[in-house]
Scaffold this motif. Structure first.
Motif, PDB file in Angstrom:
ATOM      1  N   PHE A   1       0.837  -1.194   0.000  1.00  0.00           N
ATOM      2  CA  PHE A   1       0.000   0.000   0.000  1.00  0.00           C
ATOM      3  C   PHE A   1       0.874   1.247   0.000  1.00  0.00           C
ATOM      4  O   PHE A   1       1.781   1.374   0.812  1.00  0.00           O
ATOM      5  CB  PHE A   1      -0.913   0.006   1.222  1.00  0.00           C
ATOM      6  CG  PHE A   1      -1.864  -1.162   1.241  1.00  0.00           C
ATOM      7  CD1 PHE A   1      -2.943  -1.192   0.386  1.00  0.00           C
ATOM      8  CD2 PHE A   1      -1.658  -2.223   2.096  1.00  0.00           C
ATOM      9  CE1 PHE A   1      -3.819  -2.259   0.380  1.00  0.00           C
ATOM     10  CE2 PHE A   1      -2.525  -3.304   2.101  1.00  0.00           C
ATOM     11  CZ  PHE A   1      -3.601  -3.317   1.245  1.00  0.00           C
ATOM     12  N   ASP A   2       0.615   2.145  -0.922  1.00  0.00           N
ATOM     13  CA  ASP A   2       1.338   3.407  -1.000  1.00  0.00           C
ATOM     14  C   ASP A   2       0.391   4.450  -1.577  1.00  0.00           C
ATOM     15  O   ASP A   2       0.036   4.401  -2.743  1.00  0.00           O
ATOM     16  CB  ASP A   2       2.568   3.267  -1.892  1.00  0.00           C
ATOM     17  CG  ASP A   2       3.325   4.578  -2.051  1.00  0.00           C
ATOM     18  OD1 ASP A   2       2.984   5.573  -1.375  1.00  0.00           O
ATOM     19  OD2 ASP A   2       4.270   4.608  -2.851  1.00  0.00           O
TER      20      ASP A   2
ATOM     21  N   ALA B   1      -8.832  12.607   2.101  1.00  0.00           N
ATOM     22  CA  ALA B   1      -8.824  11.250   1.557  1.00  0.00           C
ATOM     23  C   ALA B   1      -8.043  10.288   2.450  1.00  0.00           C
ATOM     24  O   ALA B   1      -8.363   9.101   2.508  1.00  0.00           O
ATOM     25  CB  ALA B   1      -8.240  11.239   0.151  1.00  0.00           C
ATOM     26  N   LEU B   2      -7.016  10.792   3.143  1.00  0.00           N
ATOM     27  CA  LEU B   2      -6.149   9.953   3.963  1.00  0.00           C
ATOM     28  C   LEU B   2      -6.143  10.442   5.403  1.00  0.00           C
ATOM     29  O   LEU B   2      -6.295  11.637   5.665  1.00  0.00           O
ATOM     30  CB  LEU B   2      -4.714   9.977   3.418  1.00  0.00           C
ATOM     31  CG  LEU B   2      -4.545   9.578   1.953  1.00  0.00           C
ATOM     32  CD1 LEU B   2      -3.104   9.776   1.516  1.00  0.00           C
ATOM     33  CD2 LEU B   2      -4.999   8.151   1.716  1.00  0.00           C
ATOM     34  N   ASP B   3      -5.907   9.494   6.324  1.00  0.00           N
ATOM     35  CA  ASP B   3      -5.815   9.880   7.732  1.00  0.00           C
ATOM     36  C   ASP B   3      -4.396  10.351   8.070  1.00  0.00           C
ATOM     37  O   ASP B   3      -3.537  10.437   7.188  1.00  0.00           O
ATOM     38  CB  ASP B   3      -6.271   8.739   8.651  1.00  0.00           C
ATOM     39  CG  ASP B   3      -5.359   7.519   8.624  1.00  0.00           C
ATOM     40  OD1 ASP B   3      -4.208   7.599   8.128  1.00  0.00           O
ATOM     41  OD2 ASP B   3      -5.802   6.461   9.106  1.00  0.00           O
ATOM     42  N   GLU B   4      -4.136  10.636   9.334  1.00  0.00           N
ATOM     43  CA  GLU B   4      -2.833  11.156   9.755  1.00  0.00           C
ATOM     44  C   GLU B   4      -1.694  10.155   9.569  1.00  0.00           C
ATOM     45  O   GLU B   4      -0.528  10.519   9.586  1.00  0.00           O
ATOM     46  CB  GLU B   4      -2.883  11.627  11.219  1.00  0.00           C
ATOM     47  CG  GLU B   4      -3.192  10.533  12.222  1.00  0.00           C
ATOM     48  CD  GLU B   4      -4.685  10.264  12.418  1.00  0.00           C
ATOM     49  OE1 GLU B   4      -5.009   9.417  13.270  1.00  0.00           O
ATOM     50  OE2 GLU B   4      -5.524  10.879  11.733  1.00  0.00           O
ATOM     51  N   HIS B   5      -2.018   8.871   9.341  1.00  0.00           N
ATOM     52  CA  HIS B   5      -1.011   7.844   9.101  1.00  0.00           C
ATOM     53  C   HIS B   5      -0.844   7.546   7.608  1.00  0.00           C
ATOM     54  O   HIS B   5      -0.122   6.627   7.239  1.00  0.00           O
ATOM     55  CB  HIS B   5      -1.371   6.555   9.838  1.00  0.00           C
ATOM     56  CG  HIS B   5      -1.552   6.751  11.303  1.00  0.00           C
ATOM     57  ND1 HIS B   5      -0.512   7.036  12.159  1.00  0.00           N
ATOM     58  CD2 HIS B   5      -2.663   6.747  12.067  1.00  0.00           C
ATOM     59  CE1 HIS B   5      -0.975   7.179  13.382  1.00  0.00           C
ATOM     60  NE2 HIS B   5      -2.281   7.011  13.360  1.00  0.00           N
ATOM     61  N   GLY B   6      -1.552   8.285   6.769  1.00  0.00           N
ATOM     62  CA  GLY B   6      -1.469   8.083   5.323  1.00  0.00           C
ATOM     63  C   GLY B   6      -2.313   6.949   4.798  1.00  0.00           C
ATOM     64  O   GLY B   6      -2.135   6.508   3.674  1.00  0.00           O
ATOM     65  N   LYS B   7      -3.267   6.480   5.597  1.00  0.00           N
ATOM     66  CA  LYS B   7      -4.146   5.398   5.173  1.00  0.00           C
ATOM     67  C   LYS B   7      -5.495   5.956   4.725  1.00  0.00           C
ATOM     68  O   LYS B   7      -5.946   6.980   5.231  1.00  0.00           O
ATOM     69  CB  LYS B   7      -4.338   4.398   6.311  1.00  0.00           C
ATOM     70  CG  LYS B   7      -3.055   3.677   6.665  1.00  0.00           C
ATOM     71  CD  LYS B   7      -3.284   2.645   7.736  1.00  0.00           C
ATOM     72  CE  LYS B   7      -1.979   1.926   8.049  1.00  0.00           C
ATOM     73  NZ  LYS B   7      -2.148   0.934   9.101  1.00  0.00           N
ATOM     74  N   PRO B   8      -6.163   5.271   3.799  1.00  0.00           N
ATOM     75  CA  PRO B   8      -7.448   5.756   3.292  1.00  0.00           C
ATOM     76  C   PRO B   8      -8.501   5.897   4.390  1.00  0.00           C
ATOM     77  O   PRO B   8      -8.641   5.016   5.240  1.00  0.00           O
ATOM     78  CB  PRO B   8      -7.881   4.679   2.299  1.00  0.00           C
ATOM     79  CG  PRO B   8      -6.624   3.994   1.917  1.00  0.00           C
ATOM     80  CD  PRO B   8      -5.750   4.039   3.125  1.00  0.00           C
ATOM     81  N   ILE B   9      -9.210   6.996   4.349  1.00  0.00           N
ATOM     82  CA  ILE B   9     -10.378   7.177   5.202  1.00  0.00           C
ATOM     83  C   ILE B   9     -11.550   6.635   4.399  1.00  0.00           C
ATOM     84  O   ILE B   9     -11.836   7.116   3.300  1.00  0.00           O
ATOM     85  CB  ILE B   9     -10.603   8.662   5.544  1.00  0.00           C
ATOM     86  CG1 ILE B   9      -9.392   9.222   6.292  1.00  0.00           C
ATOM     87  CG2 ILE B   9     -11.885   8.838   6.358  1.00  0.00           C
ATOM     88  CD1 ILE B   9      -9.422  10.730   6.462  1.00  0.00           C
ATOM     89  N   GLN B  10     -12.195   5.598   4.913  1.00  0.00           N
ATOM     90  CA  GLN B  10     -13.282   4.959   4.170  1.00  0.00           C
ATOM     91  C   GLN B  10     -14.119   4.115   5.108  1.00  0.00           C
ATOM     92  O   GLN B  10     -13.684   3.730   6.180  1.00  0.00           O
ATOM     93  CB  GLN B  10     -12.724   4.096   3.043  1.00  0.00           C
ATOM     94  CG  GLN B  10     -11.735   3.023   3.468  1.00  0.00           C
ATOM     95  CD  GLN B  10     -12.363   1.704   3.885  1.00  0.00           C
ATOM     96  OE1 GLN B  10     -13.432   1.336   3.422  1.00  0.00           O
ATOM     97  NE2 GLN B  10     -11.698   0.986   4.775  1.00  0.00           N
TER      98      GLN B  10
END
Length: 110
Positions: A42-43, A52-61
């Motif tokens: 994942f990148d 679109a992304l959370d504070e850790h760089g992961k998708p908010i969904q």
């Protein structure tokens, strides 16, 4: 909405800003929806869309639906089940996302 019913293969996406996707060959395309398949790692560093992304760089969904209008995710671990990130299980999640997209545009045929 333009309905072309064509799939056009493009090179690697370098970045997304607002409604424009920029590719490594210098071309770009305006989009209303993005469905992104990442492969094994994942990148999301290329994704420059506010919220679109959370504070850790992961998708908010939630179940593949982003809070960003027109942005959807498929194949994330535990998106809806243990199988969400596997080829054999991603179809169920994809069908749910497609239904959401169709309902958003008031379309009736999938």
């Amino acid at each position: 909405m333009v309905k072309s019913e064509q799939i056009i293969s493009k090179p690697k996406a370098e970045k997304v800003e607002n409604h424009t996707v920029y590719f490594t060959d210098g071309t770009s395309v305006e989009v209303e929806n993005v469905i992104w398949a990442t492969g094994f790692r994942f990148d999301y560093g290329w994704l420059h869309i506010p919220n679109a992304l959370d504070e850790h760089g992961k998708p908010i969904q939630q179940k593949g639906i982003s809070p960003v209008n027109g942005l959807y995710y498929i194949g994330l671990p535990w998106q809806t089940s243990r199988n969400s990130a596997l080829i054999g299980g991603v179809g169920i999640d994809a069908a749910q996302v497609v239904k959401k997209i169709y309902s958003h545009y008031n379309l009736t045929t999938i």
